[in-house]
Write a protein that holds these residues in place. Structure first.
Motif, PDB file in Angstrom:
ATOM      1  N   VAL A  21       1.386   6.888  -6.703  1.00  0.00           N
ATOM      2  CA  VAL A  21       0.301   7.829  -6.982  1.00  0.00           C
ATOM      3  C   VAL A  21       0.759   9.267  -6.764  1.00  0.00           C
ATOM      4  CG1 VAL A  21      -1.975   8.603  -6.226  1.00  0.00           C
ATOM      5  CG2 VAL A  21      -1.524   6.168  -6.502  1.00  0.00           C
ATOM      6  N   LEU A  22       1.471   9.499  -5.653  1.00  0.00           N
ATOM      7  CA  LEU A  22       1.977  10.846  -5.373  1.00  0.00           C
ATOM      8  C   LEU A  22       2.972  11.299  -6.447  1.00  0.00           C
ATOM      9  CD1 LEU A  22       2.510  10.669  -1.496  1.00  0.00           C
ATOM     10  CD2 LEU A  22       0.722  11.903  -2.744  1.00  0.00           C
TER      11      LEU A  22
ATOM     12  N   ALA B 244       1.178  17.392 -12.453  1.00  0.00           N
ATOM     13  CA  ALA B 244       1.094  18.827 -12.144  1.00  0.00           C
ATOM     14  C   ALA B 244       2.172  19.611 -12.878  1.00  0.00           C
ATOM     15  CB  ALA B 244       1.211  19.035 -10.635  1.00  0.00           C
ATOM     16  N   LEU B 245       3.388  19.043 -12.949  1.00  0.00           N
ATOM     17  CA  LEU B 245       4.472  19.722 -13.664  1.00  0.00           C
ATOM     18  C   LEU B 245       4.166  19.806 -15.160  1.00  0.00           C
ATOM     19  CD1 LEU B 245       7.585  18.135 -11.904  1.00  0.00           C
ATOM     20  CD2 LEU B 245       6.734  20.467 -11.645  1.00  0.00           C
ATOM     21  N   VAL B 246       3.626  18.731 -15.716  1.00  0.00           N
ATOM     22  CA  VAL B 246       3.277  18.744 -17.137  1.00  0.00           C
ATOM     23  C   VAL B 246       2.204  19.779 -17.425  1.00  0.00           C
ATOM     24  CG1 VAL B 246       2.241  17.379 -18.991  1.00  0.00           C
ATOM     25  CG2 VAL B 246       3.967  16.354 -17.512  1.00  0.00           C
TER      26      VAL B 246
ATOM     27  N   LYS C  67       0.825  -1.202   0.000  1.00  0.00           N
ATOM     28  CA  LYS C  67       0.000   0.000   0.000  1.00  0.00           C
ATOM     29  C   LYS C  67       0.863   1.257   0.000  1.00  0.00           C
ATOM     30  CE  LYS C  67      -4.021  -2.082   2.255  1.00  0.00           C
ATOM     31  NZ  LYS C  67      -4.929  -2.012   3.429  1.00  0.00           N
ATOM     32  N   LYS C  68       1.955   1.227   0.773  1.00  0.00           N
ATOM     33  CA  LYS C  68       2.842   2.386   0.799  1.00  0.00           C
ATOM     34  C   LYS C  68       3.464   2.624  -0.568  1.00  0.00           C
ATOM     35  CE  LYS C  68       4.041   2.173   5.701  1.00  0.00           C
ATOM     36  NZ  LYS C  68       5.154   2.033   6.682  1.00  0.00           N
ATOM     37  N   ASN C  69       3.858   1.546  -1.225  1.00  0.00           N
ATOM     38  CA  ASN C  69       4.448   1.689  -2.554  1.00  0.00           C
ATOM     39  C   ASN C  69       3.437   2.267  -3.537  1.00  0.00           C
ATOM     40  OD1 ASN C  69       6.916   0.680  -1.746  1.00  0.00           O
ATOM     41  ND2 ASN C  69       6.366  -1.438  -2.240  1.00  0.00           N
ATOM     42  N   ARG C  70       2.201   1.798  -3.464  1.00  0.00           N
ATOM     43  CA  ARG C  70       1.174   2.325  -4.350  1.00  0.00           C
ATOM     44  C   ARG C  70       0.942   3.803  -4.094  1.00  0.00           C
ATOM     45  NH1 ARG C  70      -3.543  -2.383  -4.309  1.00  0.00           N
ATOM     46  NH2 ARG C  70      -2.308  -4.008  -5.374  1.00  0.00           N
ATOM     47  N   LEU C  71       0.925   4.178  -2.807  1.00  0.00           N
ATOM     48  CA  LEU C  71       0.727   5.585  -2.461  1.00  0.00           C
ATOM     49  C   LEU C  71       1.868   6.441  -2.994  1.00  0.00           C
ATOM     50  CD1 LEU C  71      -0.905   7.723  -0.958  1.00  0.00           C
ATOM     51  CD2 LEU C  71       0.386   7.153   1.115  1.00  0.00           C
TER      52      LEU C  71
END
Length: 212
Positions: free
Chosen positions: A8-9, A16-18, A1-5
């Motif tokens: 996603v982040l 956002a940069l794009v 779950k941490k890896n997925r989060l």
């Protein structure tokens, strides 16, 4: 779950940069378009992309080609001289509880060629980006050069040749000199350390460089 989060982040930040880059590009484009200078906005972008792609392709061919030549030469020397690879005793430690090491040489082509490919792509991208800002204007001058209708009395060239074309030629030469010099020095170091080239005494004297 941490890896997925984390993924996603990272994706959200990248998105956002794009969006920020695209919005800035679009605002500038609309501003030039309203003023009637769309071509003035688009032409430098096309020139930068063109010189970036061309230089990237040239640098990649040089770097990847030299990497393959060095690897194939190393493989050939290993086949002709068993144990040759021990000049590069790379090891991998299993873990702190098992300190024994595993020799990972000789290296197979399936492992090293992708590394050469990725390294060539990254270095080519860096070199290409460094040439874009200094070369896009010279490229436009070269493509859109016009005659001055004045001939050089010594070489017989139109004066525009020295104003528009010579700077571009100098840019191409200067852009290639540094990478080729670094590649030559790296190749010389590799072949010398591997024993494929042996140096004896003064390298500027005859017979000081030996290729077994």
């Amino acid at each position: 779950k941490k890896n997925r989060l984390n993924y996603v982040l990272a994706f959200i930040i990248f998105l956002a940069l794009v969006i920020k880059l695209c919005s800035s590009f679009y605002v500038n484009y609309m501003w030039f378009k309203d003023l009637g200078y769309t071509r003035l906005f688009v032409t430098p972008i096309i020139a930068k992309i063109s010189i970036g792609v061309i230089s990237f392709f040239i640098f990649f061919l040089i770097l990847f080609g030299m990497g393959l030549i060095a690897f194939k030469t190393y493989q050939r020397a290993e086949q002709e001289n068993p144990g040759f690879w021990r000049r590069f005793p790379f090891h991998i430690v299993r873990g702190p509880e098992t300190p024994e090491t595993i020799n990972v040489t000789p290296i197979s082509g399936k492992k090293i060629i992708p590394v050469i490919l990725i390294a060539s792509l990254l270095f080519s991208l860096m070199l290409a980006l460094s040439t874009v800002e200094s070369g896009w204007m010279k490229l436009l001058q070269f493509i859109n050069s016009t005659s001055f209708k004045m001939t050089d009395p010594v070489f017989g060239h139109d004066i525009s040749f020295y104003v528009f074309r010579v700077p571009f030629y100098n840019f191409v030469i200067s852009s290639l000199i540094s990478p080729l010099t670094l590649i030559f020095l790296a190749s010389l170091a590799f072949f010398t350390l591997s024993g494929l080239i042996k140096l004896r005494g003064n390298i500027f004297k005859k017979g000081s460089v030996i290729i077994p």
